[in-house]
Every structure is written in C-alpha cells, then in structure tokens.
Design an enzyme around this catalytic site. Structure first.
Site, PDB file in Angstrom:
ATOM      1  N   ALA A  19       0.844  -1.308   0.046  1.00 28.34           N
ATOM      2  CA  ALA A  19       0.101  -0.065  -0.063  1.00 28.34           C
ATOM      3  C   ALA A  19       0.945   1.240  -0.009  1.00 28.34           C
ATOM      4  O   ALA A  19       1.879   1.338   0.672  1.00 28.34           O
ATOM      5  CB  ALA A  19      -1.114   0.028   1.185  1.00 28.34           C
ATOM      6  N   HIS A  20       0.261   2.305  -0.584  1.00 30.19           N
ATOM      7  CA  HIS A  20       0.982   3.493  -0.891  1.00 30.19           C
ATOM      8  C   HIS A  20       0.191   4.741  -1.309  1.00 30.19           C
ATOM      9  O   HIS A  20      -1.023   4.421  -1.704  1.00 30.19           O
ATOM     10  CB  HIS A  20       2.037   3.526  -1.806  1.00 30.19           C
ATOM     11  N   ALA A  21       0.674   5.781  -1.223  1.00 29.22           N
ATOM     12  CA  ALA A  21      -0.147   6.885  -1.672  1.00 29.22           C
ATOM     13  C   ALA A  21       0.715   8.080  -2.012  1.00 29.22           C
ATOM     14  O   ALA A  21       2.025   7.670  -2.212  1.00 29.22           O
ATOM     15  CB  ALA A  21      -0.882   7.658  -0.163  1.00 29.22           C
TER      16      ALA A  21
END
Length: 142
Positions: A61-63
């Site tokens: 997960a990342h943004a």
C-alpha cells in the site's frame, strides 16, 4: 529501506482500515510520514479499491508523496489471521506500507522486494515468521 523497528506481527485486526493504520504506526513514530499518509491510503482504497494487492495475501500500500511523506521508508505488518480488503476474496496477511519521497528513489528497494515476493518458498517462510527479526530476515535479501 525496510528497518527492523518498522516490522510488526499481530494475531489479527478488525478491519482493513485498522491494518493500514497499524502498519503505518512505526513510520509515523519514526517521523518518516505524518498521520495524513495512512488516511490518504484509506481514502484512495475507498475510491479506487485495493489496487495495491500484488499477489494473494500480499499488499504493498502507498499514496502520493504529497500526502505526508517526510522521508522514504517501508513498514511491514504480518497478520496470523488475514484481513479482507474491498473487492478481494482472499484475506491479506502481509501488508507493506511504502512511503516514497519522490518518483524514483525507492525503485531499487521495490525491485529487491519483488524478487523476494515472487519466490513462493520464501513467501511461505515469511508467512511462518514468528518474530519481527525472523520476518525481517525473510523479507530483506541478504
């Protein structure tokens, strides 16, 4: 890029949102990200789905760097009992949070991580890890 102090093992969590927040906690405490970062991952997941599930039971997960990244780093959360993410049948057991500080500096670390995660026997050892040190040894190439 992944540090031992950024690794956690838990029996389980109640929701995928809790998994995102828990796995982000070491990065927040270390000053690598702000509280905005996991909240943006959650917001994007609600909008776009869990596009970051890269293989069964594994999520990366990342943004965007614009949402609270102070310095590049990763964290890893291993769950004994996986958690379901939106529109995915199989529960996630390994959640890796990637905090990239720009568009390219993390690519070498991602390449090494990909080499680890495509090895099914190594992935099995990862899932059997019983301590943060053991998980670190199984995740980080020698």
């Amino acid at each position: 890029m992944l540090k031992l102090e950024s690794i956690q093992l838990l029996d389980g969590v109640s929701t995928w949102q809790e998994a995102i927040r828990k796995s982000s906690t070491p990065l927040i405490l270390g000053g690598y990200i702000t509280e905005k970062y996991p909240e943006e991952i959650i917001r994007q997941t609600e909008k776009l789905g869990a596009y970051y599930i890269i293989k069964p039971a594994v999520a990366l997960a990342h943004a965007s760097v614009n949402f609270g990244v102070n310095q590049r780093q990763m964290s890893a959360l291993l769950l004994k009992r996986g958690v379901h993410f939106p529109k995915h049948a199989e529960p996630v057991r390994l959640l890796i949070i990637l905090a990239a500080s720009d568009a390219t500096s993390h690519l070498q670390a991602l390449k090494k991580l990909a080499q680890v995660l495509i090895d099914d026997s190594r992935l099995e050892r990862i899932f059997l890890s019983s301590t943060p040190a053991e998980l670190y040894k199984n995740l980080v190439p020698a």
